[in-house]
Structures are given as structure tokens and as C-alpha cells.
Design a protein around this motif. Structure first.
Motif, PDB file in Angstrom:
ATOM      1  N   TYR A   9      21.336  -0.192  54.852  1.00 15.81           N
ATOM      2  CA  TYR A   9      20.792  -1.116  53.852  1.00 15.81           C
ATOM      3  C   TYR A   9      21.797  -2.211  53.472  1.00 15.81           C
ATOM      4  CZ  TYR A   9      16.881   2.029  52.898  1.00 15.81           C
ATOM      5  OH  TYR A   9      15.737   2.775  53.014  1.00 15.81           O
ATOM      6  N   VAL A  10      23.065  -2.002  53.872  1.00 14.21           N
ATOM      7  CA  VAL A  10      24.109  -2.959  53.470  1.00 14.21           C
ATOM      8  C   VAL A  10      24.418  -3.868  54.662  1.00 14.21           C
ATOM      9  CG1 VAL A  10      26.468  -3.184  52.604  1.00 14.21           C
ATOM     10  CG2 VAL A  10      25.050  -1.257  51.876  1.00 14.21           C
ATOM     11  N   ALA A  11      24.205  -5.161  54.461  1.00 14.36           N
ATOM     12  CA  ALA A  11      24.398  -6.122  55.561  1.00 14.36           C
ATOM     13  C   ALA A  11      25.839  -6.076  56.060  1.00 14.36           C
ATOM     14  CB  ALA A  11      24.053  -7.524  55.067  1.00 14.36           C
ATOM     15  N   ALA A  12      26.016  -6.379  57.337  1.00 20.35           N
ATOM     16  CA  ALA A  12      27.362  -6.318  57.940  1.00 20.35           C
ATOM     17  C   ALA A  12      28.314  -7.298  57.272  1.00 20.35           C
ATOM     18  CB  ALA A  12      27.257  -6.609  59.431  1.00 20.35           C
ATOM     19  N   ASP A  13      27.787  -8.428  56.781  1.00 18.51           N
ATOM     20  CA  ASP A  13      28.667  -9.426  56.160  1.00 18.51           C
ATOM     21  C   ASP A  13      28.529  -9.437  54.632  1.00 18.51           C
ATOM     22  OD1 ASP A  13      26.128 -10.372  56.005  1.00 18.51           O
ATOM     23  OD2 ASP A  13      26.601 -12.414  56.692  1.00 18.51           O
ATOM     24  N   ALA A  14      28.046  -8.338  54.051  1.00 21.29           N
ATOM     25  CA  ALA A  14      27.877  -8.302  52.587  1.00 21.29           C
ATOM     26  C   ALA A  14      29.237  -8.325  51.897  1.00 21.29           C
ATOM     27  CB  ALA A  14      27.112  -7.041  52.183  1.00 21.29           C
ATOM     28  N   ALA A  15      29.275  -8.988  50.750  1.00 23.92           N
ATOM     29  CA  ALA A  15      30.539  -9.095  49.991  1.00 23.92           C
ATOM     30  C   ALA A  15      31.050  -7.722  49.578  1.00 23.92           C
ATOM     31  CB  ALA A  15      30.302  -9.957  48.757  1.00 23.92           C
ATOM     32  N   VAL A  16      30.135  -6.787  49.371  1.00 30.64           N
ATOM     33  CA  VAL A  16      30.554  -5.459  48.927  1.00 30.64           C
ATOM     34  C   VAL A  16      31.471  -4.793  49.960  1.00 30.64           C
ATOM     35  CG1 VAL A  16      28.508  -4.250  49.869  1.00 30.64           C
ATOM     36  CG2 VAL A  16      29.675  -3.337  47.862  1.00 30.64           C
ATOM     37  N   ARG A  17      31.313  -5.146  51.219  1.00 28.78           N
ATOM     38  CA  ARG A  17      32.194  -4.575  52.264  1.00 28.78           C
ATOM     39  C   ARG A  17      33.610  -5.150  52.130  1.00 28.78           C
ATOM     40  NH1 ARG A  17      29.469  -1.645  56.175  1.00 28.78           N
ATOM     41  NH2 ARG A  17      27.221  -1.956  56.208  1.00 28.78           N
ATOM     42  N   VAL A  18      33.713  -6.413  51.713  1.00 32.06           N
ATOM     43  CA  VAL A  18      35.040  -7.015  51.527  1.00 32.06           C
ATOM     44  C   VAL A  18      35.740  -6.330  50.348  1.00 32.06           C
ATOM     45  CG1 VAL A  18      36.277  -9.171  51.037  1.00 32.06           C
ATOM     46  CG2 VAL A  18      34.182  -9.216  52.416  1.00 32.06           C
ATOM     47  N   ILE A  19      34.982  -6.086  49.279  1.00 33.64           N
ATOM     48  CA  ILE A  19      35.552  -5.405  48.099  1.00 33.64           C
ATOM     49  C   ILE A  19      36.047  -4.015  48.510  1.00 33.64           C
ATOM     50  CG2 ILE A  19      34.979  -4.409  45.835  1.00 33.64           C
ATOM     51  CD1 ILE A  19      32.896  -6.750  45.577  1.00 33.64           C
ATOM     52  N   ASP A  20      35.230  -3.314  49.271  1.00 27.78           N
ATOM     53  CA  ASP A  20      35.568  -1.958  49.729  1.00 27.78           C
ATOM     54  C   ASP A  20      36.866  -1.973  50.568  1.00 27.78           C
ATOM     55  OD1 ASP A  20      34.788   0.844  50.058  1.00 27.78           O
ATOM     56  OD2 ASP A  20      34.544   0.300  52.175  1.00 27.78           O
ATOM     57  N   ALA A  21      36.911  -2.914  51.514  1.00 28.15           N
ATOM     58  CA  ALA A  21      38.076  -2.972  52.408  1.00 28.15           C
ATOM     59  C   ALA A  21      39.332  -3.372  51.646  1.00 28.15           C
ATOM     60  CB  ALA A  21      37.802  -3.977  53.532  1.00 28.15           C
ATOM     61  N   PHE A  22      39.196  -4.313  50.704  1.00 26.85           N
ATOM     62  CA  PHE A  22      40.367  -4.759  49.938  1.00 26.85           C
ATOM     63  C   PHE A  22      40.943  -3.603  49.118  1.00 26.85           C
ATOM     64  CE2 PHE A  22      41.501  -6.145  45.547  1.00 26.85           C
ATOM     65  CZ  PHE A  22      42.804  -6.535  45.839  1.00 26.85           C
ATOM     66  N   VAL A  23      40.080  -2.889  48.383  1.00 31.25           N
ATOM     67  CA  VAL A  23      40.589  -1.817  47.509  1.00 31.25           C
ATOM     68  C   VAL A  23      41.176  -0.689  48.352  1.00 31.25           C
ATOM     69  CG1 VAL A  23      39.999  -0.152  45.705  1.00 31.25           C
ATOM     70  CG2 VAL A  23      39.020  -2.444  45.643  1.00 31.25           C
ATOM     71  N   ASP A  24      40.602  -0.431  49.513  1.00 31.56           N
ATOM     72  CA  ASP A  24      41.115   0.651  50.366  1.00 31.56           C
ATOM     73  C   ASP A  24      42.546   0.393  50.830  1.00 31.56           C
ATOM     74  OD1 ASP A  24      39.047   2.370  50.143  1.00 31.56           O
ATOM     75  OD2 ASP A  24      38.015   1.743  51.975  1.00 31.56           O
ATOM     76  N   ARG A  25      42.925  -0.866  50.911  1.00 27.73           N
ATOM     77  CA  ARG A  25      44.291  -1.124  51.404  1.00 27.73           C
ATOM     78  C   ARG A  25      45.320  -1.232  50.280  1.00 27.73           C
ATOM     79  NH1 ARG A  25      45.021  -6.863  54.306  1.00 27.73           N
ATOM     80  NH2 ARG A  25      47.202  -6.444  53.868  1.00 27.73           N
ATOM     81  N   LEU A  26      44.872  -1.076  49.027  1.00 27.49           N
ATOM     82  CA  LEU A  26      45.821  -1.133  47.899  1.00 27.49           C
ATOM     83  C   LEU A  26      46.579   0.175  47.767  1.00 27.49           C
ATOM     84  CD1 LEU A  26      43.700  -2.787  45.043  1.00 27.49           C
ATOM     85  CD2 LEU A  26      45.494  -3.863  46.415  1.00 27.49           C
ATOM     86  N   ASN A  27      47.839   0.053  47.361  1.00 28.60           N
ATOM     87  CA  ASN A  27      48.629   1.251  47.047  1.00 28.60           C
ATOM     88  C   ASN A  27      48.429   1.528  45.554  1.00 28.60           C
ATOM     89  OD1 ASN A  27      50.588   3.107  46.343  1.00 28.60           O
ATOM     90  ND2 ASN A  27      52.013   2.366  47.896  1.00 28.60           N
ATOM     91  N   MET A  28      47.489   2.408  45.258  1.00 30.33           N
ATOM     92  CA  MET A  28      47.062   2.613  43.870  1.00 30.33           C
ATOM     93  C   MET A  28      48.186   3.197  43.009  1.00 30.33           C
ATOM     94  SD  MET A  28      44.033   1.439  43.994  1.00 30.33           S
ATOM     95  CE  MET A  28      42.927   1.961  42.695  1.00 30.33           C
ATOM     96  N   ALA A  29      48.970   4.106  43.601  1.00 30.49           N
ATOM     97  CA  ALA A  29      50.051   4.730  42.826  1.00 30.49           C
ATOM     98  C   ALA A  29      51.104   3.676  42.472  1.00 30.49           C
ATOM     99  CB  ALA A  29      50.667   5.866  43.627  1.00 30.49           C
ATOM    100  N   GLU A  30      51.430   2.827  43.437  1.00 30.46           N
ATOM    101  CA  GLU A  30      52.433   1.790  43.200  1.00 30.46           C
ATOM    102  C   GLU A  30      51.962   0.801  42.131  1.00 30.46           C
ATOM    103  OE1 GLU A  30      54.618   0.701  46.906  1.00 30.46           O
ATOM    104  OE2 GLU A  30      54.067  -1.316  46.218  1.00 30.46           O
ATOM    105  N   LEU A  31      50.673   0.529  42.110  1.00 30.18           N
ATOM    106  CA  LEU A  31      50.137  -0.397  41.108  1.00 30.18           C
ATOM    107  C   LEU A  31      50.072   0.244  39.722  1.00 30.18           C
ATOM    108  CD1 LEU A  31      47.247  -2.073  43.139  1.00 30.18           C
ATOM    109  CD2 LEU A  31      49.310  -3.194  42.297  1.00 30.18           C
TER     110      LEU A  31
END
Ligand code: SF4
Length: 452
Positions: A9-31
């Protein structure tokens, strides 16, 4: 008839995928996100990544309240995909934003650094602007010393009336079975204590007003009408990419002292040796212009100065007087000298005055002054101010307008026309970081190069 997987249901170029990918690469503990490392014992808590993704997605789509975000997790297919069908209750969602303010600000900055490292900022020129965002308080909550004093007097009278009424009632009906007297008195005295605290805060800070319940907000606005409690949001935009490089939420009622701190922080974020910043006349401040030049920053802003005369506007303005640097004095249109007369350190101004005899005998006096002699002022940082003004060419100001209008024009509708939901500088900074992160992601998606 319908796809089996929510993924479909989620388009390949949907903005939600960019949000998902960006947060996944964050170092949450360091932040500094709380519970970035899952505890080995006890009930598992929500992964802060999930809650951060939900908030960014929410701000991206003009959904900011924790209750509405909880609802989106139940009915919005993209939110379901992003949250892997987890549905945190609204309190968990709200607590996350409240407890992770500085980490969320760090996540916003992390996106800017990713953009910097990807070469998205040309940093040829940045534009600085400020905008007022309404605080969570009405204008009725703004209290000055007079209002607090009047409220205290009213309260004291009520307490006295109440006590004398009680004396009369006690005589006929001595029992207060429900403790109504104590609770009413406690309420009045608690209010009295709040008023005392606010009066003390005004004395401590030297401010003229306090916003009840929102001590960091201040009455802000242009013109002479009532000014609502608000915050001054400063943003620095890369003129070529339109991305926001740096921002801050401040309690400054004007932009006048913001040029150097904002430009300096932007230069640090971009790791540059030099930077050119353009701003409007509200940023015209000699001390700030000098501080920028000392830090390798080239400021461009029009002058915002009053004409130095007291007549009807037809008298010679200061440009008719030539400044002699070596002798530190002005020469008037009649060739007479205006010598240094007075220094005002607070306003960073030096006043120069002509001799009364010179002006009294001058044929140009009616065009020069209405007083007995002419005065002209010069700012401590006059040269830096003049250089800043000369750099603010019409073309430069056109670039400034087109750079700064788009971000605030997009962010304000995302925030109900420019209204915060959270309180105080900590809360509003967190909220603004989410809005600017959502804006920068949106801008990056919308300006991505189209494949050949
Ligand atoms: S009025 Fe005084 S300051 Fe003005 S032109 Fe004449 S001499 Fe100079």
C-alpha cells in the motif's frame, strides 16, 4: 481484490520511506534518546526510533497532537507501515516528545549534517529571517507589575471578606464538616502565592511583564495594538537549495541582536572559514555587524536608522556632514567643525556639536537646525554598519526574499498558522526541530534531481 501485504500500500517513492530510512541510520544512543538501548529485564518499551518516525511523519502531514498521532496509527496505512502496526497510546507519544527534547533537536541537526556531507548546500549565500510563532497562552495571561498588584489587592480583600463572613457564620453554625472553609482558603492563598512568585520573578529578571503559565514567552508583534505571547523563531536558509541550515527559538522581542549568533552558528554547522549572510533591516546593528566581520562573516543588511534631525524632515541629514577620521570630527556644509561632545556607551553613540556662534551667524541655519546649534551622532561601529548597508544591494535583497519566504510559508501551515502546542523554550525548541526536520526532508525530496 486488495493487496495482501501492507508494504504494497506504500508507494516506492513515498516520503514515509525517506523518513524511515533517515531515522534508521541515526545513532539514537549518541543523540541521547531515552531507552535507545532496550533494557534486558522488565516490560519492553517502545523503540525511540519508532516514536521519532511517527512524530516526523506527523509534522510532515500537519498532525502534531499525540491523540491524533495515536489515531493515525490505527487508520492510516502509511503510519501502520512505518510503525509496523504498533499503536502506542497518546500518553506514550506525548511523553516521548516531552522527555527527548535535546535528542530531537540533535536529530534535526543530524539531517542538516547529512545534507552538508552530501554536498546539498552550496553555502554561497545564506539568508537569515525571524518570524513570530504564538505561544500556548492568551494575551489575557500577560501580567505586568500593576496588574499583579491589583490582583493581589483584590485577593486580599476577598480573603478578608471571606474571613469576616466566616466569623459571623461560626457564631451561628460552628461546624465545617466537609472542610469547605479550609479548601476555599487554601485556593485563595495558593493564588496569592502564585502572584507573589510572579512579582518576584519580575524583580529578579527585570522584565516588565510575565506570561502566566508560559514564563519564557513574551508579548511580541508589530504596531501599537495588543501583542500576544509568542516566540521569535530564527532560521538561516541556504539561498541556493532552500534548505534550513540552522534555526533557533528565542524569547528576543526583535531580530536586532540575532545577526551574529545565528551567522556564527551557521558557519560552525557548515564548517566554513567564511560566510556571507543577508538579512532585512531589522538586523541592522553596528555591534553585530562588527562581531560578524571579526568572525569572518560578511553581513549584508539595509540600514535601519533615524534621520539625524529634529525638524520637519527638510533639514540636512547626516550625509551632508563629512566625517574626518584623523581629527575625529564632522565638517558641516558651511565648512564649520562639529567637535566630539558626548559619548553614550549604552547606545554605542558619539555625539558631535557645532559651536553656537558658528550656527548663529550661518546663512544655512534655517536648513540645518531648529536649535541653537547642530548635533550629529556617529555609531561606534559606523564603518561596519555602512559596509553592511552598501552590500545590501537590491539584487541581494531580492535573493533574500525568495530564500526566506518559502520555509516559513511552508512551516506555518504545518503548525496551524504558526502556533505551538508545547510550552516554554524547551518544548517549543523540540517542536520547531520536528517541523524543520520535516520541512528539510520535504524540500530534499521535492528538489531531488530527476533521472535523465
Ligand atoms: S547651522 Fe551650524 S552646522 Fe549647520 S551649516 Fe550652519 S554652521 Fe554648519
Amino acid at each position: 481484490m486488495l493487496p495482501d501485504r501492507i508494504e504494497d500500500y506504500v508507494a516506492a517513492d513515498a516520503a514515509v520511506r525517506v523518513i524511515d530510512a533517515f531515522v534508521d541510520r541515526l545513532n539514537m544512543a549518541e543523540l541521547g534518546f531515552q531507552r535507545a538501548v532496550a533494557p534486558s529485564i522488565g516490560r519492553p518499551s517502545y523503540d525511540p526510533r519508532d516514536l521519532l518516525k511517527l512524530y516526523i511523519y506527523g509534522y510532515f502531514n500537519e498532525v502534531r497532537s499525540s491523540r491524533r498521532l495515536e489515531r493515525e496509527c490505527r487508520r492510516n496505512v502509511e503510519a501502520m507501515w512505518l510503525m509496523r502496526r504498533l499503536v502506542p497510546d497518546f500518553k506514550t507519544v506525548a511523553d516521548f516528545r516531552r522527555d527527548n527534547g535535546s535528542a530531537i533537536v540533535g536529530a534535526c541537526r543530524a539531517f542538516v549534517l547529512i545534507c552538508r556531507d552530501a554536498g546539498l548546500f552550496t553555502a554561497r549565500l545564506v539568508a537569515l529571517d525571524g518570524s513570530l510563532f504564538r505561544a500556548v497562552a492568551s494575551a489575557k495571561k500577560i501580567l505586568g507589575r500593576r496588574e499583579i498588584e491589583e490582583a493581589r489587592d483584590r485577593l486580599d480583600r476577598r480573603i478578608a471578606d471571606y474571613l469576616s463572613g466566616l466569623d459571623t457564620a461560626d457564631a451561628s453554625e460552628p461546624d465545617d464538616a466537609g472542610g469547605a472553609v479550609e479548601s476555599a482558603m487554601a485556593m485563595l492563598e495558593s493564588r496569592r502565592g502564585e502572584l507573589d512568585r510572579m512579582a518576584g520573578w519580575l524583580d529578579e529578571t527585570g522584565r516588565a511583564t510575565v506570561v502566566e503559565g508560559e514564563a519564557d514567552a513574551r508579548p511580541m508583534g508589530k504596531g501599537k495594538g495588543p501583542k500576544p505571547p509568542a516566540y521569535n523563531v530564527q532560521s538561516v536558509v541556504d539561498a541556493d537549495s532552500g534548505l534550513i541550515v540552522h534555526h533557533d527559538v528565542t524569547d528576543e522581542t526583535s531580530d536586532n541582536r540575532m545577526l551574529h549568533p545565528m551567522a556564527r552558528a551557521t558557519k560552525d554547522v557548515l564548517s566554513l572559514d567564511s560566510l556571507t549572510v543577508v538579512a532585512d533591516a531589522g538586523y541592522s546593528n553596528g555591534a553585530q555587524a562588527s562581531a560578524c566581520e571579526d568572525d569572518g562573516i560578511t553581513p549584508c543588511a539595509p540600514a535601519n536608522r533615524t534621520v539625524n534631525n529634529t525638524g520637519d524632515g527638510t533639514l540636512f541629514d547626516r550625509t551632508a556632514f563629512a566625517y574626518d577620521v584623523m581629527a575625529d570630527r564632522f565638517v558641516c556644509p558651511q565648512g564649520r567643525m562639529l567637535e566630539r561632545k558626548q559619548v553614550m556607551n549604552k547606545d554605542r553613540l558619539v555625539f558631535y556639536a557645532a559651536k553656537p556662534d558658528d550656527c548663529g551667524a550661518c546663512i544655512l541655519k534655517s536648513r540645518c537646525t531648529t536649535g541653537s546649534r547642530r548635533h550629529v551622532s556617529r555609531h561606534f561601529d559606523e564603518d561596519a554598519l555602512n559596509r553592511m548597508k552598501e552590500r545590501a544591494t537590491p539584487e541581494m535583497m531580492r535573493i533574500r526574499r525568495s530564500a526566506v519566504e518559502h520555509p516559513f510559508g511552508t512551516i506555518k501551515p504545518m503548525m496551524a498558522g504558526g502556533r505551538f502546542l508545547t510550552r516554554n523554550l524547551n518544548g517549543t525548541r523540540t517542536e520547531m526541530a520536528l517541523s524543520i526536520l520535516a520541512y528539510n526532508i520535504m524540500r530534499t525530496i521535492n528538489t531531488k534531481p530527476t533521472p535523465a
